[in-house]
Design a protein around this motif. Structure first.
Motif, mmCIF file in Angstrom:
data_model
loop_
_atom_site.group_PDB
_atom_site.id
_atom_site.type_symbol
_atom_site.label_atom_id
_atom_site.label_comp_id
_atom_site.label_asym_id
_atom_site.label_seq_id
_atom_site.Cartn_x
_atom_site.Cartn_y
_atom_site.Cartn_z
ATOM 1 N N VAL A 273 0.841 -1.205 0.000
ATOM 2 C CA VAL A 273 0.000 0.000 0.000
ATOM 3 C C VAL A 273 0.878 1.258 0.000
ATOM 4 N N GLU A 274 2.098 1.089 -0.476
ATOM 5 C CA GLU A 274 3.021 2.197 -0.746
ATOM 6 C C GLU A 274 3.376 3.008 0.501
ATOM 7 N N THR A 275 3.628 2.291 1.595
ATOM 8 C CA THR A 275 4.110 2.953 2.808
ATOM 9 C C THR A 275 5.036 1.998 3.535
ATOM 10 N N CYS A 276 5.476 2.397 4.719
ATOM 11 C CA CYS A 276 6.352 1.549 5.522
ATOM 12 C C CYS A 276 6.082 1.840 6.987
ATOM 13 N N TYR A 277 6.630 1.001 7.860
ATOM 14 C CA TYR A 277 6.382 1.159 9.289
ATOM 15 C C TYR A 277 6.830 2.532 9.787
ATOM 16 N N ALA A 278 8.013 2.972 9.353
ATOM 17 C CA ALA A 278 8.538 4.263 9.818
ATOM 18 C C ALA A 278 7.610 5.403 9.442
ATOM 19 N N ASP A 279 7.017 5.349 8.243
ATOM 20 C CA ASP A 279 6.112 6.417 7.808
ATOM 21 C C ASP A 279 4.821 6.424 8.612
ATOM 22 N N VAL A 280 4.272 5.232 8.885
ATOM 23 C CA VAL A 280 3.044 5.150 9.681
ATOM 24 C C VAL A 280 3.311 5.664 11.092
ATOM 25 N N LEU A 281 4.436 5.259 11.678
ATOM 26 C CA LEU A 281 4.809 5.725 13.019
ATOM 27 C C LEU A 281 4.990 7.238 13.029
ATOM 28 N N ASP A 282 5.662 7.752 12.022
ATOM 29 C CA ASP A 282 5.914 9.189 11.939
ATOM 30 C C ASP A 282 4.604 9.973 11.847
ATOM 31 N N GLN A 283 3.657 9.485 11.040
ATOM 32 C CA GLN A 283 2.396 10.188 10.842
ATOM 33 C C GLN A 283 1.555 10.184 12.114
ATOM 34 N N ILE A 284 1.496 9.053 12.801
ATOM 35 C CA ILE A 284 0.659 9.006 14.004
ATOM 36 C C ILE A 284 1.294 9.845 15.119
ATOM 37 N N ARG A 285 2.621 9.892 15.167
ATOM 38 C CA ARG A 285 3.271 10.763 16.145
ATOM 39 C C ARG A 285 2.965 12.226 15.850
ATOM 40 N N GLU A 286 3.013 12.611 14.589
ATOM 41 C CA GLU A 286 2.705 13.993 14.217
ATOM 42 C C GLU A 286 1.273 14.349 14.596
ATOM 43 N N ASP A 287 0.332 13.462 14.253
ATOM 44 C CA ASP A 287 -1.084 13.713 14.573
ATOM 45 C C ASP A 287 -1.280 13.881 16.077
ATOM 46 N N LEU A 288 -0.715 12.954 16.850
ATOM 47 C CA LEU A 288 -0.885 12.998 18.299
ATOM 48 C C LEU A 288 -0.187 14.204 18.905
ATOM 49 N N ALA A 289 1.001 14.531 18.389
ATOM 50 C CA ALA A 289 1.739 15.674 18.929
ATOM 51 C C ALA A 289 0.920 16.951 18.815
ATOM 52 N N CYS A 290 0.317 17.167 17.662
ATOM 53 C CA CYS A 290 -0.496 18.375 17.462
ATOM 54 C C CYS A 290 -1.688 18.398 18.406
#
Length: 338
Positions: A273-290
């Motif tokens: 699905v054109e992603t990787c674990y690091a990208d999913v982790l990075d995105q959820i951290r960004e969402d939660l941080a905000c």
């Protein structure tokens, strides 16, 4: 194997109420399409889009109202879309609300791809069928687009007027109702279904903003998606990370183990699905941080560990990469109006 697209049954209740208000028995119309309307109160129930298309078509035929989709929004309320409705209400701005709609639209239907694009002086929301061989009823798009506007008007407590609306559908009888409802120019037989908004409208702070409530409902939607579609590996990973991040146990190995698969299998599924674990982790951290930073009572050091960072400097570097400012600068800009 891909499942046939479905829509959440609670959305069907709004259609049923619109039919009832027009003097027609919704139970019989749903039954003609092979659907039991009594099941629509089940929060986990979803109806096949193919059968819902029949409901829409029958609604137009029986009422003789080619603009029937525009009658549906008035029968919706936050619980129509379950946690998504409450998350939209708690969003900081209309832009953030639409971003949530894009991220969690599959909680309502997986028949459409919803996108939000920033243009020079506007934002464009696009609704596109996910399958070229399965076309939803024109009225379902009418109803969904009109409901988006209806909800946005409720959120900002004023009469939002889009800059432009384009619809793939041909011009229906009584087309004037569309421009009256949207209070904007409406183009029929267009290349896409889209709504364009001014940046000024989209970025203004909403009176109902509540980051903590939004976060709670984001989590509920993430968990729902992980239950609803076991094939959605990104939703599965996000749901597990939500539990593991604050516990300090988030790792690719632990996530793979929670999914009963090897790390290699997890990597392969995400690559598909054109992603990787690091990208999913990075995105959820960004969402939660905000979300955490908009809650002024949570110390920065606590946010660091809630996100699974071992050191505040790592969090600072990551946040500057995401947003171009430090966490404290972001917090100051987003809590100044409180």
């Amino acid at each position: 194997m891909h499942r046939d697209p479905t829509t959440r049954a609670s959305w069907a209740l709004a259609i049923a109420r619109a039919l009832e208000a027009s003097g027609y028995d919704p139970k019989s119309i749903f039954a003609e399409a092979g659907l039991d309307l009594s099941q629509a109160t089940d929060p986990e129930m979803r109806y096949p889009v193919d059968k819902m298309t029949i409901v829409w078509q029958q609604a137009v035929e029986k009422t003789g109202n080619a603009c029937f989709g525009l009658d549906v929004p008035q029968f919706t309320h936050p619980t129509t879309f379950n946690a998504l409705g409450f998350a939209l209400m708690a969003s900081e701005s209309l832009k953030e609300a639409l971003e949530r709609l894009v991220r969690f639209s599959r909680t309502v239907t997986d028949a459409a791809d919803v996108r939000l694009e920033a243009e020079r002086d506007s934002y464009k929301l696009t609704l596109e069928s996910v399958s070229a061989t399965r076309i939803s009823a024109y009225e379902s798009v009418d109803g969904f687009a009109a409901t988006i506007i209806y909800i946005l008007r409720q959120l900002c407590q004023e009469d939002i007027k889009p800059q432009e609306v384009t619809l793939i559908r041909p011009e229906p009888d009584g087309a004037k109702r569309f421009s009256e409802f949207f209070q904007a120019p409406v183009e029929f037989s267009a290349a896409e279904n889209s709504i364009r908004f001014s940046k000024e409208q989209m970025e203004a702070k909403l009176p109902t903003a509540n980051s903590e409530l939004a976060q709670i409902n984001d989590r509920a939607m993430t968990e729902y998606l992980s239950r609803f579609d076991k094939e959605d590996i990104v939703a599965q990973v996000r749901a597990i990370l939500l539990d593991q991040l604050s516990a300090g146990t988030a790792s690719q190995e632990n996530v793979a183990s929670s999914l009963n698969m090897s790390q290699r299998s997890l990597q392969r599924r995400l690559k598909e699905v054109e992603t990787c674990y690091a990208d999913v982790l990075d995105q959820i951290r960004e969402d939660l941080a905000c979300q955490y930073l908009k809650q002024s009572k949570i110390p920065l050091i606590s946010i660091t560990y809630l996100l699974g960072f071992s050191d505040p400097s790592n969090f600072n570097r990551a946040f500057k990469r995401w947003k171009g400012v430090s966490p404290s600068q972001y917090r100051k800009a987003n809590t100044a109006a409180e």
